[in-house]
Design a protein around this motif. Structure first.
Motif, PDB file in Angstrom:
ATOM      1  N   ALA A   1       0.674  -1.186  -0.032  1.00 28.26           N
ATOM      2  CA  ALA A   1       0.610  -0.047  -0.006  1.00 28.26           C
ATOM      3  C   ALA A   1       0.956   1.046  -0.066  1.00 28.26           C
ATOM      4  O   ALA A   1       0.634   2.392  -0.822  1.00 28.26           O
ATOM      5  CB  ALA A   1      -0.836   0.069   1.460  1.00 28.26           C
ATOM      6  N   LEU A   2       2.002   1.499   0.866  1.00 34.63           N
ATOM      7  CA  LEU A   2       2.879   2.281   0.668  1.00 34.63           C
ATOM      8  C   LEU A   2       3.770   2.884  -0.319  1.00 34.63           C
ATOM      9  O   LEU A   2       4.281   3.613  -0.692  1.00 34.63           O
ATOM     10  CB  LEU A   2       3.350   2.373   2.206  1.00 34.63           C
ATOM     11  CG  LEU A   2       2.248   2.548   3.939  1.00 34.63           C
ATOM     12  CD1 LEU A   2       3.586   2.640   4.815  1.00 34.63           C
ATOM     13  CD2 LEU A   2       1.628   3.830   3.583  1.00 34.63           C
TER      14      LEU A   2
ATOM     15  N   ALA B   1      -4.402  -3.223  -2.027  1.00 39.46           N
ATOM     16  CA  ALA B   1      -4.084  -3.666  -0.551  1.00 39.46           C
ATOM     17  C   ALA B   1      -3.897  -4.333   0.732  1.00 39.46           C
ATOM     18  O   ALA B   1      -3.904  -4.064   1.500  1.00 39.46           O
ATOM     19  CB  ALA B   1      -2.593  -2.560  -0.966  1.00 39.46           C
ATOM     20  N   CYS B   2      -5.187  -2.373   1.109  1.00 45.94           N
ATOM     21  CA  CYS B   2      -5.441  -1.831   2.336  1.00 45.94           C
ATOM     22  C   CYS B   2      -6.691  -2.814   2.156  1.00 45.94           C
ATOM     23  O   CYS B   2      -6.963  -4.243   3.199  1.00 45.94           O
ATOM     24  CB  CYS B   2      -6.119  -0.913   2.284  1.00 45.94           C
ATOM     25  SG  CYS B   2      -4.577   0.384   2.150  1.00 45.94           S
TER      26      CYS B   2
ATOM     27  N   VAL C   1      -6.155   1.066   9.106  1.00 42.68           N
ATOM     28  CA  VAL C   1      -5.876   2.077   9.450  1.00 42.68           C
ATOM     29  C   VAL C   1      -4.231   2.134   9.370  1.00 42.68           C
ATOM     30  O   VAL C   1      -4.287   3.907   9.620  1.00 42.68           O
ATOM     31  CB  VAL C   1      -6.202   1.733  11.236  1.00 42.68           C
ATOM     32  CG1 VAL C   1      -5.644   2.641  12.575  1.00 42.68           C
ATOM     33  CG2 VAL C   1      -7.799   1.252  10.728  1.00 42.68           C
ATOM     34  N   PHE C   2      -3.310   1.622   9.329  1.00 37.02           N
ATOM     35  CA  PHE C   2      -2.066   1.582   9.358  1.00 37.02           C
ATOM     36  C   PHE C   2      -2.025   2.824   7.827  1.00 37.02           C
ATOM     37  O   PHE C   2      -1.225   3.469   7.997  1.00 37.02           O
ATOM     38  CB  PHE C   2      -1.352   1.077   9.099  1.00 37.02           C
ATOM     39  CG  PHE C   2      -1.029  -0.006  10.915  1.00 37.02           C
ATOM     40  CD1 PHE C   2      -1.893   0.447  11.924  1.00 37.02           C
ATOM     41  CD2 PHE C   2      -0.824  -1.531  10.721  1.00 37.02           C
ATOM     42  CE1 PHE C   2      -1.703  -0.138  12.801  1.00 37.02           C
ATOM     43  CE2 PHE C   2      -0.611  -1.712  12.128  1.00 37.02           C
ATOM     44  CZ  PHE C   2      -0.998  -1.477  12.736  1.00 37.02           C
ATOM     45  N   PRO C   3      -2.136   2.016   6.820  1.00 38.41           N
ATOM     46  CA  PRO C   3      -1.182   2.898   5.134  1.00 38.41           C
ATOM     47  C   PRO C   3      -2.219   4.539   5.694  1.00 38.41           C
ATOM     48  O   PRO C   3      -1.730   4.926   5.113  1.00 38.41           O
ATOM     49  CB  PRO C   3      -1.948   2.389   4.584  1.00 38.41           C
ATOM     50  CG  PRO C   3      -2.365   0.873   5.333  1.00 38.41           C
ATOM     51  CD  PRO C   3      -2.649   0.810   6.621  1.00 38.41           C
TER      52      PRO C   3
ATOM     53  N   VAL D   1     -12.859   0.577  -5.501  1.00 35.74           N
ATOM     54  CA  VAL D   1     -12.482  -0.793  -5.235  1.00 35.74           C
ATOM     55  C   VAL D   1     -11.823  -1.931  -4.032  1.00 35.74           C
ATOM     56  O   VAL D   1     -11.619  -2.568  -3.524  1.00 35.74           O
ATOM     57  CB  VAL D   1     -10.909  -0.355  -6.047  1.00 35.74           C
ATOM     58  CG1 VAL D   1      -9.871  -1.403  -6.745  1.00 35.74           C
ATOM     59  CG2 VAL D   1     -10.814   0.223  -7.382  1.00 35.74           C
ATOM     60  N   PHE D   2     -11.994  -0.963  -2.523  1.00 33.96           N
ATOM     61  CA  PHE D   2     -11.592  -0.824  -1.821  1.00 33.96           C
ATOM     62  C   PHE D   2     -12.348  -2.322  -1.132  1.00 33.96           C
ATOM     63  O   PHE D   2     -12.619  -3.006  -0.546  1.00 33.96           O
ATOM     64  CB  PHE D   2     -11.508  -1.025  -1.049  1.00 33.96           C
ATOM     65  CG  PHE D   2     -11.128  -0.603   0.785  1.00 33.96           C
ATOM     66  CD1 PHE D   2     -10.474  -1.311   1.124  1.00 33.96           C
ATOM     67  CD2 PHE D   2     -12.473  -0.841   1.692  1.00 33.96           C
ATOM     68  CE1 PHE D   2     -10.052  -1.950   2.808  1.00 33.96           C
ATOM     69  CE2 PHE D   2     -12.537  -1.268   2.609  1.00 33.96           C
ATOM     70  CZ  PHE D   2     -11.466  -2.308   3.433  1.00 33.96           C
TER      71      PHE D   2
END
Length: 738
Positions: free
Chosen positions: A160-161, A242-243, A256-258, A290-291
């Motif tokens: 993701a990042l 990716a999320c 939450v992280f990304p 998409v998510f």
């Protein structure tokens, strides 16, 4: 003009593949057997998924297992299914199959980290170092010996990042910082190019430093022109995908992280109003779609498949505290409440039910980050100070602070800032929550890339030349780097610290090897341990039982660990003194891989204490389909029995509860909540019900620990036959072996 990112050398790809095969895709797939608790429970969930043909609701021992997201179990079930189609259906073959997804995860993570570092620092060597650090990281290695999803969280967080960083590259205005010279006083990459101090370049080798930059005294920087932004939408969708996969791996922290890291980064590098404008450019509406397309279907289906049953109690406020509702037979909240409220919010607040878990102290949680990065953790603080010189009084630090305040950091500096925010957010997030030792793993890729960039900073020095002069050779570049001195001296000091620690460890190992007596052949390790049951809630708590007597069984891994931790830093120290930093880093990596081999040998030696597989294999020839197998205590304590005895062997909606493992005095932990659903098999025994069955015709195999409570047999009528004893555990029966 396309980015001047060097392609991945074939030698780097070959190195990654060979090291991955050697340490993650060969003997480590075979040994040791699955361990009790999470390792075998998660493998059993995947096996039962295949038996039930139910890929929505997870089950363990026939009971709804609602705590976890499904992606790890889907991948293990798919791997097991392929193994079965190939005719490999034994428990040992399925053990290998269960471990393959995490093995492939490590390979994908190493390749992605390599690409991230190579692109960010425009250095093939940085990519190689980042991959070596990730593959040789003790934390990533040891926690992929257990079937837990945290390595997958590392992968999808990194993906993701990385996608987010690609959107940042596309937004760079015509030029991007590749590297900077290391000034005589210190090495820094924060100085922004002056108005006319950029290097116009067809490729970064064709660099010309402007005379105005020289006159101004600013640090010359190497830049290149950007291409168009046609791929922005693609990278935004990659971030969203990716999320989504991260959420399907470990719940809401997967998003939450990304997102939190990306938002903090945008606000710090652009400010509030431009930051909001930037976020609007990242196609938030279609990325959200998409998510949802990827992540939403399973969540919806899981909620529909596991509705609320009966009339469960609601939250209520009593004596100044909120009381969490407890389930009762037939009265239980459905999946939505349990998964999102209990397993996410209440777990974070340390209010989850049942409260059957422990948490690492914060000092230990942060301190273990250095252990999981060993030996590369010696460079963490220097790399952090290099990436964000906030507290230095140097001119470079002042420049960095000014650029940060003006929101005009060079692109590469913004990249290192992203890495710092990535690691810092994860470490701070769990400072306010319950935490296990391995929760820090998603921060390790950021540290690996950052350390790799710091280790290669002096290799990328730009040598001033006038138009028409020949390009500098690699030896001239290295000579210029050596003249600056500061990066190399800092690396040397870090290596000295590692050498001192390695010497201390080797000295302690020699002392133990001299004074520890070699136990007699076939000695049961469990008989030599000093018990610390209060620490067993931690994933590595049982290793604290080791004392001098027990370490006598660890002569080979202890010797190998001592040699690796001493010789690796020693070789690196000597090579740095000879101005061979690349060879020094490779020597350090060799020592790290030697330590991983020692760790695996140690885990294999210790495994009889951590697994009941040897007990299951001992009684397997005697067990018949209608026999009753019972665990005295929590299911997790002897969970390998279910996997290695393949109980149940088949599944039908009307399956007799005898097909499952029965539990005596252990209705708790992972089976607790699901056991209150009306369709849960009746597998929970009391001392009285077991005593009633003990004198019956049905043969009973009863597992119990000899060390962890409850470790005393209940009163049983009739004879008790001890069938097998190993690793501080035993299996007894009401009938002798036939």
């Amino acid at each position: 003009m396309p980015p001047a990112t060097p392609p991945r050398p074939h030698s780097t790809l070959l190195t990654i593949l060979l090291l991955w095969i050697a340490f993650y895709a060969s003997f480590t797939l075979v040994t040791p057997p699955l361990l009790d608790d999470a390792d075998s429970v998660h493998a059993e969930v995947a096996r039962e998924m295949l038996l039930r043909h139910d890929y929505i609701t997870l089950y363990a021992n026939g009971i709804r297992y609602l705590e976890k997201a499904p992606l790890l179990y889907w991948s293990m079930a798919a791997s097991m299914r392929i193994s079965q189609l190939c005719g490999a259906t034994s428990p040992r073959a399925l053990t290998i199959a269960a471990r393959i997804p995490l093995s492939l995860t490590v390979l994908a993570l190493a390749l992605l980290i390599e690409a991230f570092a190579r692109r960010l620092f425009s250095s093939t060597r940085a990519g190689l170092y980042a991959a070596l650090i990730s593959l040789s990281s003790f934390g990533i290695f040891i926690f992929t010996r257990i079937n837990i999803p945290d390595a997958m969280v590392c992968l999808f967080t990194t993906a993701a990042l990385y996608s987010f960083w690609r959107t940042e590259e596309l937004s760079a205005p015509n030029q991007t910082l590749i590297t900077s010279t290391a000034p005589p006083a210190s090495s820094d990459l924060s100085t922004a190019p002056a108005k006319n101090s950029v290097i116009s370049t067809e490729a970064h080798q064709n660099s010309v430093i402007s005379t105005e930059a020289k006159r101004s005294g600013e640090t010359p920087v190497l830049v290149f022109h950007r291409g168009d932004n046609s791929h922005l939408r693609l990278y935004c969708y990659g971030f969203a995908a990716a999320c989504a996969l991260n959420v399907l791996t470990k719940g809401l922290i997967g998003i939450v992280f990304p997102i939190a890291i990306a938002i903090l980064y945008v606000l710090m590098t652009r400010g509030l109003t431009p930051g909001i404008a930037r976020l609007r450019q990242l196609h938030p509406a279609t990325s959200l779609l998409v998510f949802l397309v990827i992540a939403a279907p399973w969540h919806i289906l899981a909620g529909l498949a596991n509705p609320t049953q009966g009339t469960p109690a609601a939250f209520h406020f009593l004596h100044g505290h909120w009381q969490v509702p407890l389930p009762a037979d037939g009265n239980v909240h459905g999946w939505f409440w349990f998964y999102f409220m209990n397993e996410h919010l209440l777990r974070y607040l340390n209010l989850r039910v049942p409260h059957d878990y422990d948490t690492s102290p914060l000092w230990l949680f942060w301190g273990l980050c250095l252990i999981w990065l060993m030996p590369w953790s010696a460079f963490v603080f220097k790399a952090t100070a290099w990436a964000a010189p906030l507290f230095s009084n140097s001119s470079q630090a002042q420049t960095f602070r000014d650029q940060l305040r003006r929101h005009d950091l060079p692109i590469q500096r913004r990249g290192t800032l992203l890495l710092l925010l990535w690691a810092a957010f994860i470490l701070l997030f769990f400072a306010f929550s319950t935490r296990q030792e391995y929760y820090v793993l998603p921060a390790l890729p950021a540290f690996a890339i950052l350390i790799a960039g710091w280790l290669t900073q002096h290799i990328g020095v730009v040598i001033s030349r006038t138009p028409g002069e020949p390009h500098p050779t690699r030896y001239e570049v290295l000579e210029q780097a050596l003249k600056t001195g500061t990066p190399i001296r800092a690396a040397q000091r870090c290596t000295i610290v590692l050498l001192i620690l390695g010497t201390l460890f080797a000295s302690a190992a020699i002392y133990i090897l001299i004074h520890a007596q070699a136990p007699a052949p076939h000695t049961d390790l469990a008989t030599l341990l000093t018990e610390h049951p209060s620490d067993y809630a931690l994933s590595m708590g049982h290793f604290l039982d080791l004392d001098t007597r027990a370490l006598g069984l660890f002569r080979l891994p202890l010797t190998l660990a001592a040699l690796s931790l001493f010789l690796g830093p020693l070789a690196a120290f000597l090579l740095r003194r000879r101005s061979q930093p690349h060879a020094a880093n490779l020597a350090l990596a060799a020592g790290a891989f030697g330590f991983l081999l020692a760790a695996h040998l140690g885990l294999q030696t210790f495994s009889p204490v951590l697994t009941s597989a040897q007990l299951a294999e001992a009684i397997a020839p005697q067990v018949q389909p209608d026999d009753l197998i019972c665990i005295h205590g929590e299911y997790e304590a002897g969970s390998t029995l279910a996997f290695y005895l393949q109980r149940p062997a088949t599944y039908a909606p009307t399956a007799d509860a005898t097909n499952f493992i029965h539990i005596l005095e252990g209705r708790s932990s992972n089976l607790w909540y699901g056991s209150f659903f009306p369709d849960a098999p009746k597998i929970f025994e009391t001392p009285q019900t077991l005593a009633d069955k003990w004198q019956g015709p049905q043969r009973i195999f009863l597992w119990q620990s000899l060390t962890d409570p409850p470790n005393q047999l209940p009163p049983l009528p009739g004879p008790v036959y001890i069938l097998v004893k190993s690793g501080g555990k035993e299996i007894v029966s009401n009938q002798p072996n036939r």
